[in-house]
Scaffold this active site. Structure first.
Site, PDB file in Angstrom:
ATOM      1  N   LYS A 118      -5.661   4.385  -0.357  1.00  0.00           N
ATOM      2  CA  LYS A 118      -5.969   4.924  -1.691  1.00  0.00           C
ATOM      3  C   LYS A 118      -6.984   4.057  -2.416  1.00  0.00           C
ATOM      4  O   LYS A 118      -7.818   4.562  -3.158  1.00  0.00           O
ATOM      5  CB  LYS A 118      -4.688   5.051  -2.529  1.00  0.00           C
ATOM      6  CG  LYS A 118      -3.779   6.179  -2.079  1.00  0.00           C
ATOM      7  CD  LYS A 118      -2.711   6.451  -3.127  1.00  0.00           C
ATOM      8  CE  LYS A 118      -1.680   7.461  -2.651  1.00  0.00           C
ATOM      9  NZ  LYS A 118      -0.579   7.614  -3.606  1.00  0.00           N
ATOM     10  N   LYS A 200      -1.999  18.294  11.260  1.00  0.00           N
ATOM     11  CA  LYS A 200      -0.823  18.749  10.501  1.00  0.00           C
ATOM     12  C   LYS A 200      -1.202  19.722   9.391  1.00  0.00           C
ATOM     13  O   LYS A 200      -2.242  19.566   8.767  1.00  0.00           O
ATOM     14  CB  LYS A 200      -0.154  17.523   9.855  1.00  0.00           C
ATOM     15  CG  LYS A 200       1.063  17.056  10.599  1.00  0.00           C
ATOM     16  CD  LYS A 200       1.713  15.826  10.017  1.00  0.00           C
ATOM     17  CE  LYS A 200       1.822  15.701   8.522  1.00  0.00           C
ATOM     18  NZ  LYS A 200       2.703  14.610   8.087  1.00  0.00           N
ATOM     19  N   LYS A 203      -1.722  20.043   2.306  1.00  0.00           N
ATOM     20  CA  LYS A 203      -2.310  20.651   1.109  1.00  0.00           C
ATOM     21  C   LYS A 203      -3.760  20.214   0.933  1.00  0.00           C
ATOM     22  O   LYS A 203      -4.505  20.817   0.182  1.00  0.00           O
ATOM     23  CB  LYS A 203      -1.465  20.386  -0.137  1.00  0.00           C
ATOM     24  CG  LYS A 203      -1.267  18.951  -0.486  1.00  0.00           C
ATOM     25  CD  LYS A 203      -0.247  18.807  -1.613  1.00  0.00           C
ATOM     26  CE  LYS A 203       0.375  17.424  -1.604  1.00  0.00           C
ATOM     27  NZ  LYS A 203       1.740  17.357  -2.033  1.00  0.00           N
TER      28      LYS A 203
HETATM   29  P1  AMP Z   1       3.485  15.326   1.668  1.00  0.00           P
HETATM   30  O1  AMP Z   1       3.096  16.754   1.473  1.00  0.00           O
HETATM   31  O2  AMP Z   1       2.577  14.624   2.625  1.00  0.00           O
HETATM   32  O3  AMP Z   1       3.714  14.575   0.383  1.00  0.00           O
HETATM   33  O4  AMP Z   1       4.899  15.301   2.413  1.00  0.00           O
HETATM   34  C1  AMP Z   1       6.122  15.634   1.809  1.00  0.00           C
HETATM   35  C2  AMP Z   1       7.184  15.800   2.890  1.00  0.00           C
HETATM   36  O5  AMP Z   1       6.884  16.926   3.753  1.00  0.00           O
HETATM   37  C3  AMP Z   1       7.315  14.594   3.839  1.00  0.00           C
HETATM   38  O6  AMP Z   1       8.683  14.388   4.124  1.00  0.00           O
HETATM   39  C4  AMP Z   1       6.565  15.017   5.083  1.00  0.00           C
HETATM   40  O7  AMP Z   1       7.042  14.423   6.247  1.00  0.00           O
HETATM   41  C5  AMP Z   1       6.796  16.521   5.123  1.00  0.00           C
HETATM   42  N1  AMP Z   1       5.624  17.200   5.738  1.00  0.00           N
HETATM   43  C6  AMP Z   1       4.368  17.236   5.221  1.00  0.00           C
HETATM   44  N2  AMP Z   1       3.549  17.958   6.017  1.00  0.00           N
HETATM   45  C7  AMP Z   1       4.301  18.383   7.070  1.00  0.00           C
HETATM   46  C8  AMP Z   1       4.032  19.183   8.227  1.00  0.00           C
HETATM   47  N3  AMP Z   1       2.829  19.720   8.450  1.00  0.00           N
HETATM   48  N4  AMP Z   1       5.038  19.430   9.097  1.00  0.00           N
HETATM   49  C9  AMP Z   1       6.270  18.908   8.859  1.00  0.00           C
HETATM   50  N5  AMP Z   1       6.599  18.166   7.797  1.00  0.00           N
HETATM   51  C10 AMP Z   1       5.634  17.895   6.901  1.00  0.00           C
END
Ligand code: AMP
Ligand code: TRP
Length: 339
Positions: A118, A200, A203
Site C-alpha cells: 500500500k 482470483k 473487486k
Molecule cells: P477481500 O475482498 O480481498 O477483502 O477479501 C475478503 C474475504 O473474501 C477474504 O476472506 C478472502 O479470502 C475472501 N475472498 C476474496 N476473493 C475471493 C475469491 N475469489 N475466492 C474465494 N475467496 C475470496
C-alpha cells in the site's frame, strides 16, 4: 480470563466498508462465518477506522457502512445470533491500539507485506495510520479476547503480529490476552474471474464482467456468465490446469447448487458449452435473486439497520469494557472517574 472449558468459543472477524461483496467473498468467507453463528459467540466488525488509512470520500464511507451491513445480512449473517457492529462505535479499539503500539517494534510494522504494497501505491500520500494499521487490527481482535479469527490468506501476517503483541503484553504485564487462532479456508474455495480464470475473482479486476456481485440483477448475472471465457475444447470436464474457465463455472455451480462435480460432468456429457453456461446461469440466478431482494429491502430501512448496529455495538462494548478495565489497570493507568 474465561477458563470454563464449556464456554462458547469467541469468533471475531472484520471487514473494511469498501464496495460490494462478490461471489468469491460470499463462498470463500461469508458462508463460513454463517456456520460459526450456530455454535460460537460471534462478533462481526465493520472497520471504518481502517478505511480512513487511504484517501477516501466521507459520504461514500457512510453509505458503504450501511450497504455492507445490509449485504452481510442478505447473505445470512443473522443479528439475533451474532453481534454486528461498527468499529468506531465501540470505545476502546483506538485506546488498546495505542497501548499495543507502545510495545510494538517499529521495524516489525515497516516489514509488513500489506504495508509495503500500500505504501508503494500511495507513495505521494502516505499517512502514519497506514503503518499503524496492523496494531489497530491487533486491538480489534484482542479487545474481545477472540479465540478464532476467520480471514483470507492475505491476512495471515496480521494475525501473526497480533499473536506476537498478545504474547509480549502477557509477558510484560501478566497473562491477559488469549492467543487468537486464524481460520483460513482451504484453497478449494477460490473463485476465479470469469474473464481471466487464471486470477482470483476480485473487486479490483479491471474487467468488471469477470466479477459476479451478490447484488447483480438477473440480466447482468446471465450476461456475465454467458460471456465467461472458456477454452477451444467442447467437453464439460473438470481440469483446473487446462480448462480453468470451465472448472471455475463447475465450482460455482457445485457450490451454489449443491451438486457434485462428477454429477455435473455426467449430466453435461455430449452437451455444448452454451447449454452448460445457461444451466450455470440458472443456478446462480436462483441462488442470488433472494439475496438481492433481501438486500434491497434491508438497505432501504435505515432505522432497522441502525438498531441492529447499535445493539451489536452495545454487546461488543460490554465485552470490550471488561477486557479494557483489566488492561488499563495492568499498564498502570489510574481511574479517577466517578463510579
Ligand atoms: P477481500 O475482498 O480481498 O477483502 O477479501 C475478503 C474475504 O473474501 C477474504 O476472506 C478472502 O479470502 C475472501 N475472498 C476474496 N476473493 C475471493 C475469491 N475469489 N475466492 C474465494 N475467496 C475470496
Ligand atoms: N485487515 C482486514 C482486511 O483488510 C480487515 C480487518 C481489520 C480485520 N481488523 C480485523 C480482519 C480484525 C479480522 C480481524 O481484510
Amino acid at each position: 480470563m474465561d477458563n470454563d472449558a464449556q464456554r462458547k468459543k469467541v469468533v471475531l472477524t472484520c471487514v473494511q466498508p469498501t464496495g460490494k461483496l462478490h461471489l468469491g467473498n460470499y463462498l470463500g468467507a461469508v458462508k463460513n462465518w454463517i456456520a460459526y453463528q450456530e455454535s460460537c459467540e460471534c462478533y462481526f466488525g465493520i472497520v471504518d477506522m481502517h478505511a480512513i488509512t487511504i484517501p477516501y470520500v466521507p459520504a461514500d464511507l457512510r453509505k458503504n457502512v450501511y450497504s455492507l451491513a445490509a449485504q452481510y445480512m442478505a447473505c445470512g449473517i443473522d443479528p439475533s445470533k451474532c453481534n454486528m457492529f461498527v468499529q468506531s462505535n465501540v470505545v476502546g479499539h483506538a485506546d488498546l491500539a495505542w497501548i499495543l503500539g507502545c510495545i510494538c517494534p517499529l521495524g516489525q510494522l515497516e516489514r509488513m507485506t500489506q504495508y509495503k504494497d500500500k505504501a508503494r501505491k500511495h507513495a505521494n500520500n502516505l499517512c502514519s495510520g497506514l503503518l499503524y494499521y496492523p496494531v489497530l487490527m491487533a486491538a480489534d481482535i484482542l479487545i474481545y479476547n477472540a479465540d478464532i479469527v476467520p480471514v483470507g490468506e492475505d491476512q495471515k501476517q496480521h494475525i501473526e503480529i497480533t499473536r506476537d503483541l498478545a504474547q509480549k503484553f502477557n509477558r510484560t504485564y501478566s497473562d491477559t490476552f488469549v492467543l487468537p487462532e486464524p481460520y483460513i479456508p482451504k484453497t478449494g474455495a477460490r473463485i476465479m474471474s470469469l474473464q481471466s480464470p487464471d486470477s482470483k475473482m476480485s473487486k479490483s479486476d479491471p474487467n468488471q464482467n469477470g466479477t459476479i456481485y451478490i447484488t447483480d440483477d438477473a440480466d447482468t448475472l446471465r450476461k456475465k456468465i454467458m460471456s465467461a471465457v472458456t477454452d477451444s475444447d467442447t467437453a464439460v470436464r473438470y481440469d483446473e490446469a487446462n480448462k480453468p474457465g470451465i472448472s471455475n463455472l463447475m465450482n460455482i455451480m457445485s457450490s451454489l447448487g449443491g451438486m457434485g462435480i462428477s454429477d455435473i460432468e455426467d449430466s453435461f456429457a455430449g452437451k455444448n458449452y452454451g447449454e452448460f453456461k445457461k444451466a450455470v446461469a440458472d443456478v446462480v440466478v436462483e441462488a442470488l435473486s433472494p439475496v438481492r431482494e433481501r438486500y434491497d429491502a434491508l438497505v432501504a430501512d435505515k432505522d432497522a439497520l441502525n438498531k441492529v448496529l447499535s445493539d451489536g455495538a452495545a454487546a461488543a462494548q460490554r465485552r470490550a469494557d471488561r477486557i479494557m478495565s483489566k488492561v488499563r489497570r495492568k499498564v498502570g493507568f489510574v481511574d479517577t472517574r466517578a463510579k
